[in-house]
Design a protein around this motif. Structure first.
Motif, PDB file in Angstrom:
ATOM      1  N   ALA A 106       3.131  -1.537  -1.628  1.00  0.00           N
ATOM      2  CA  ALA A 106       2.691  -1.586  -0.232  1.00  0.00           C
ATOM      3  C   ALA A 106       2.415  -0.172   0.262  1.00  0.00           C
ATOM      4  O   ALA A 106       3.163   0.755  -0.040  1.00  0.00           O
ATOM      5  CB  ALA A 106       3.751  -2.248   0.635  1.00  0.00           C
ATOM      6  N   ASN A 109       3.174  -0.703   4.925  1.00  0.00           N
ATOM      7  CA  ASN A 109       3.545  -2.122   5.081  1.00  0.00           C
ATOM      8  C   ASN A 109       2.397  -3.082   4.807  1.00  0.00           C
ATOM      9  O   ASN A 109       2.461  -4.248   5.166  1.00  0.00           O
ATOM     10  CB  ASN A 109       4.130  -2.393   6.474  1.00  0.00           C
ATOM     11  CG  ASN A 109       5.445  -1.693   6.662  1.00  0.00           C
ATOM     12  OD1 ASN A 109       6.246  -1.591   5.728  1.00  0.00           O
ATOM     13  ND2 ASN A 109       5.675  -1.189   7.858  1.00  0.00           N
ATOM     14  N   ASN A 110       1.337  -2.626   4.177  1.00  0.00           N
ATOM     15  CA  ASN A 110       0.214  -3.471   3.796  1.00  0.00           C
ATOM     16  C   ASN A 110       0.306  -3.686   2.278  1.00  0.00           C
ATOM     17  O   ASN A 110       0.151  -2.742   1.514  1.00  0.00           O
ATOM     18  CB  ASN A 110      -1.098  -2.790   4.175  1.00  0.00           C
ATOM     19  CG  ASN A 110      -2.304  -3.624   3.839  1.00  0.00           C
ATOM     20  OD1 ASN A 110      -2.203  -4.835   3.689  1.00  0.00           O
ATOM     21  ND2 ASN A 110      -3.436  -2.962   3.698  1.00  0.00           N
ATOM     22  N   LYS A 111       0.544  -4.922   1.850  1.00  0.00           N
ATOM     23  CA  LYS A 111       0.667  -5.203   0.414  1.00  0.00           C
ATOM     24  C   LYS A 111      -0.681  -5.026  -0.264  1.00  0.00           C
ATOM     25  O   LYS A 111      -1.656  -5.690   0.073  1.00  0.00           O
ATOM     26  CB  LYS A 111       1.176  -6.622   0.176  1.00  0.00           C
ATOM     27  CG  LYS A 111       2.640  -6.769   0.315  1.00  0.00           C
ATOM     28  CD  LYS A 111       3.073  -8.147  -0.147  1.00  0.00           C
ATOM     29  CE  LYS A 111       4.567  -8.294   0.069  1.00  0.00           C
ATOM     30  NZ  LYS A 111       5.018  -9.634  -0.322  1.00  0.00           N
ATOM     31  N   GLN A 138      -7.543   3.224  -1.662  1.00  0.00           N
ATOM     32  CA  GLN A 138      -7.126   2.916  -0.298  1.00  0.00           C
ATOM     33  C   GLN A 138      -7.231   4.189   0.529  1.00  0.00           C
ATOM     34  O   GLN A 138      -6.816   5.258   0.071  1.00  0.00           O
ATOM     35  CB  GLN A 138      -5.676   2.440  -0.255  1.00  0.00           C
ATOM     36  CG  GLN A 138      -5.429   1.133  -0.959  1.00  0.00           C
ATOM     37  CD  GLN A 138      -6.062  -0.030  -0.224  1.00  0.00           C
ATOM     38  OE1 GLN A 138      -5.964  -0.123   0.997  1.00  0.00           O
ATOM     39  NE2 GLN A 138      -6.734  -0.892  -0.957  1.00  0.00           N
TER      40      GLN A 138
END
Length: 165
Positions: A106, A109-111, A138
């Motif tokens: 993650a 908090n974004n998987k 990302q």
């Protein structure tokens, strides 16, 4: 013998000759670059200073996080990468891993990866790896928090390598 009073009373002046002798040590070029030598990396390649800075900013970097995970669940929290990182490129696990070992990644908090195979994300996954990492690009903000959760059946010891720009 006739002496020219003009020359005798007013000898020709050498501008700064005494000052140069006195301050020779201070004006020494020992340990200094020669005049005209570029003072930044990349100048020898014909890059300007701004192009050189841009090239340095865009160089891929790696952070390795060593870990020892016993059988069961293991969490690597609050992984910090430098604040000037702008793009997460990907990752690689150095342990071979068991076929049943999985992980979840993650970013903020974004998987990004849920139950990915550790064995598949290691260099000896019986596939021909074409780069130094497995890509999961990302964007990063500079205040990013990365977290990994490992599920292992027999334990793992190794290094998690994070690649970023």
């Amino acid at each position: 013998m006739r002496i020219n009073k003009r020359v005798w009373m007013n000898p020709p002046r050498r501008t700064g000759s005494i000052k140069n002798i006195i301050h020779a040590q201070r004006n020494s070029t020992v340990g200094k670059s020669a005049v005209g030598t570029p003072q930044y990396p990349g100048a020898a390649s014909g890059l300007t200073q701004s192009q050189s800075r841009q090239l340095i900013r865009e160089q891929p970097r790696v952070t390795g996080i060593p870990f020892v995970a016993s059988a069961g669940s293991f969490t690597i929290n609050n992984i910090e990468i430098p604040g000037d990182a702008t793009l997460f490129l990907g990752l690689m696990f150095t342990p071979t891993g068991n076929a049943m070992d999985t992980f979840t990644m993650a970013i903020n908090n974004n998987k990004i990866i849920d139950n990915g195979s550790v064995k598949l994300h290691s260099p000896d996954n019986s596939q021909s790896i074409k780069s130094q990492y497995f890509p999961y690009m990302q964007p990063l903000t500079g205040k990013d928090v990365l977290a990994f959760q490992l599920q292992t059946t027999s334990g793992l010891t190794g290094v998690l390598q994070l690649h970023y720009i």
